[in-house]
Design a protein around this motif. Structure first.
Motif, PDB file in Angstrom:
ATOM      1  N   ILE A  22       0.925  -1.197  -0.071  1.00 64.72           N
ATOM      2  CA  ILE A  22      -0.046  -0.034   0.179  1.00 64.72           C
ATOM      3  C   ILE A  22       0.947   1.137   0.133  1.00 64.72           C
ATOM      4  O   ILE A  22       0.597   2.189  -0.777  1.00 64.72           O
ATOM      5  CB  ILE A  22      -0.960  -0.143   1.361  1.00 64.72           C
ATOM      6  N   VAL A  23       1.914   1.122   0.953  1.00 68.78           N
ATOM      7  CA  VAL A  23       2.647   2.373   0.897  1.00 68.78           C
ATOM      8  C   VAL A  23       3.601   2.672  -0.429  1.00 68.78           C
ATOM      9  O   VAL A  23       3.646   3.692  -0.922  1.00 68.78           O
ATOM     10  CB  VAL A  23       3.778   2.192   2.136  1.00 68.78           C
ATOM     11  N   ASP A  24       3.915   1.360  -0.884  1.00 72.70           N
ATOM     12  CA  ASP A  24       4.631   1.719  -2.320  1.00 72.70           C
ATOM     13  C   ASP A  24       3.815   2.043  -3.318  1.00 72.70           C
ATOM     14  O   ASP A  24       4.109   2.955  -4.230  1.00 72.70           O
ATOM     15  CB  ASP A  24       5.239   0.315  -2.698  1.00 72.70           C
ATOM     16  N   SER A  25       2.489   1.635  -3.486  1.00 75.02           N
ATOM     17  CA  SER A  25       1.453   2.319  -4.359  1.00 75.02           C
ATOM     18  C   SER A  25       1.274   3.854  -4.074  1.00 75.02           C
ATOM     19  O   SER A  25       1.167   4.406  -5.207  1.00 75.02           O
ATOM     20  CB  SER A  25       0.146   1.422  -3.999  1.00 75.02           C
ATOM     21  N   VAL A  26       0.831   4.203  -2.866  1.00 75.31           N
ATOM     22  CA  VAL A  26       0.773   5.592  -2.649  1.00 75.31           C
ATOM     23  C   VAL A  26       1.989   6.403  -3.341  1.00 75.31           C
ATOM     24  O   VAL A  26       1.946   7.493  -3.559  1.00 75.31           O
ATOM     25  CB  VAL A  26       0.635   5.882  -1.232  1.00 75.31           C
ATOM     26  N   LYS A  27       3.323   6.018  -3.030  1.00 71.52           N
ATOM     27  CA  LYS A  27       4.470   6.568  -3.222  1.00 71.52           C
ATOM     28  C   LYS A  27       4.599   6.703  -4.698  1.00 71.52           C
ATOM     29  O   LYS A  27       5.030   7.748  -5.282  1.00 71.52           O
ATOM     30  CB  LYS A  27       5.618   5.775  -2.608  1.00 71.52           C
ATOM     31  N   SER A  28       4.151   5.509  -5.424  1.00 72.91           N
ATOM     32  CA  SER A  28       4.411   5.621  -6.777  1.00 72.91           C
ATOM     33  C   SER A  28       3.250   6.618  -7.457  1.00 72.91           C
ATOM     34  O   SER A  28       3.584   7.489  -8.473  1.00 72.91           O
ATOM     35  CB  SER A  28       3.907   4.284  -7.429  1.00 72.91           C
ATOM     36  N   VAL A  29       2.150   6.897  -6.684  1.00 72.80           N
ATOM     37  CA  VAL A  29       1.255   7.807  -7.307  1.00 72.80           C
ATOM     38  C   VAL A  29       1.718   9.234  -7.209  1.00 72.80           C
ATOM     39  O   VAL A  29       1.660  10.018  -8.020  1.00 72.80           O
ATOM     40  CB  VAL A  29      -0.199   7.546  -6.625  1.00 72.80           C
ATOM     41  N   SER A  30       2.224   9.435  -6.197  1.00 70.17           N
ATOM     42  CA  SER A  30       2.828  10.553  -5.420  1.00 70.17           C
ATOM     43  C   SER A  30       3.982  11.020  -6.387  1.00 70.17           C
ATOM     44  O   SER A  30       4.228  12.233  -6.550  1.00 70.17           O
ATOM     45  CB  SER A  30       3.237  10.454  -3.979  1.00 70.17           C
ATOM     46  N   GLU A  31       4.671  10.106  -6.757  1.00 72.05           N
ATOM     47  CA  GLU A  31       5.849  10.473  -7.848  1.00 72.05           C
ATOM     48  C   GLU A  31       5.280  11.027  -9.233  1.00 72.05           C
ATOM     49  O   GLU A  31       5.869  11.935  -9.939  1.00 72.05           O
ATOM     50  CB  GLU A  31       6.854   9.178  -8.151  1.00 72.05           C
ATOM     51  N   VAL A  32       4.022  10.348  -9.763  1.00 75.14           N
ATOM     52  CA  VAL A  32       3.516  10.957 -11.000  1.00 75.14           C
ATOM     53  C   VAL A  32       2.815  12.000 -11.014  1.00 75.14           C
ATOM     54  O   VAL A  32       2.859  12.653 -11.863  1.00 75.14           O
ATOM     55  CB  VAL A  32       2.822   9.573 -11.293  1.00 75.14           C
ATOM     56  N   ALA A  33       2.106  12.277  -9.781  1.00 71.40           N
ATOM     57  CA  ALA A  33       1.215  13.641  -9.511  1.00 71.40           C
ATOM     58  C   ALA A  33       2.114  14.568  -9.392  1.00 71.40           C
ATOM     59  O   ALA A  33       3.227  14.995  -8.640  1.00 71.40           O
ATOM     60  CB  ALA A  33       0.310  13.306  -8.422  1.00 71.40           C
ATOM     61  N   GLY A  34       1.926  15.741 -10.315  1.00 70.26           N
ATOM     62  CA  GLY A  34       2.790  16.938 -10.290  1.00 70.26           C
ATOM     63  C   GLY A  34       1.824  18.111 -10.224  1.00 70.26           C
ATOM     64  O   GLY A  34       0.649  18.000  -9.966  1.00 70.26           O
ATOM     65  N   ALA A  35       2.589  19.318  -9.840  1.00 69.44           N
ATOM     66  CA  ALA A  35       1.672  20.462  -9.866  1.00 69.44           C
ATOM     67  C   ALA A  35       0.632  20.815 -10.916  1.00 69.44           C
ATOM     68  O   ALA A  35      -0.324  21.436 -10.794  1.00 69.44           O
ATOM     69  CB  ALA A  35       2.705  21.750  -9.558  1.00 69.44           C
ATOM     70  N   ASP A  36       1.141  20.454 -11.992  1.00 67.76           N
ATOM     71  CA  ASP A  36       0.145  20.577 -13.378  1.00 67.76           C
ATOM     72  C   ASP A  36      -0.862  19.636 -13.335  1.00 67.76           C
ATOM     73  O   ASP A  36      -1.765  19.707 -14.035  1.00 67.76           O
ATOM     74  CB  ASP A  36       1.058  20.440 -14.646  1.00 67.76           C
ATOM     75  N   ILE A  37      -1.222  18.547 -12.403  1.00 69.58           N
ATOM     76  CA  ILE A  37      -2.216  17.701 -12.414  1.00 69.58           C
ATOM     77  C   ILE A  37      -3.092  18.267 -11.337  1.00 69.58           C
ATOM     78  O   ILE A  37      -2.582  17.924 -10.106  1.00 69.58           O
ATOM     79  CB  ILE A  37      -1.763  16.298 -12.323  1.00 69.58           C
ATOM     80  N   PRO A  38      -4.298  18.398 -11.558  1.00 69.07           N
ATOM     81  CA  PRO A  38      -5.137  18.905 -10.458  1.00 69.07           C
ATOM     82  C   PRO A  38      -5.595  17.498  -9.603  1.00 69.07           C
ATOM     83  O   PRO A  38      -5.634  16.505 -10.231  1.00 69.07           O
ATOM     84  CB  PRO A  38      -6.415  19.512 -11.174  1.00 69.07           C
ATOM     85  N   ALA A  39      -5.977  17.787  -8.269  1.00 66.55           N
ATOM     86  CA  ALA A  39      -6.489  16.790  -7.556  1.00 66.55           C
ATOM     87  C   ALA A  39      -7.837  16.437  -7.951  1.00 66.55           C
ATOM     88  O   ALA A  39      -8.589  17.275  -8.097  1.00 66.55           O
ATOM     89  CB  ALA A  39      -6.280  17.155  -6.094  1.00 66.55           C
TER      90      ALA A  39
END
Length: 98
Positions: free
Chosen positions: A35-52
């Motif tokens: 689970i932590v790895d999955s959240v980490k990988s999403v956090s790496e992809v999400a950038g300032a130009d991608i809205p929540a």
């Protein structure tokens, strides 16, 4: 894998007052690491130009316009009531008053 081990899970279980067997601790350590790895990988992809987002597909309101239709008069509404008083439905009291 993330750095979540059996001791971390045992500590969290103790803080949450959850009893876990040795097998449960081992299994949960693996699951939490994934689970932590999955959240980490999403956090790496999400950038300032991608809205929540809260939902992957845009949702729209499907309610119709609020249009006043035929309404009952007070007399019509109370006509079928078993008991009415002063233009209102009369119902048994549910609270005791002093």
């Amino acid at each position: 894998m993330a750095a979540i081990n059996r001791d971390d899970v045992a500590h969290l279980a103790q803080l949450a007052h959850i009893e876990m067997s040795a097998d449960e601790l081992d299994r949960m350590a693996g699951e939490l690491a994934v689970i932590v790895d999955s959240v980490k990988s999403v956090s790496e992809v999400a950038g300032a130009d991608i809205p929540a987002t809260s939902h992957p597909i845009p949702l729209t309101n499907v309610l119709r316009e609020d249009v006043v239709g035929h309404v009952l008069t007070a007399g019509q509404a109370l006509s079928g009531a078993p008991d009415a008083q002063g233009g209102r439905f009369r119902v048994p009291a549910i609270l005791e008053e002093d």
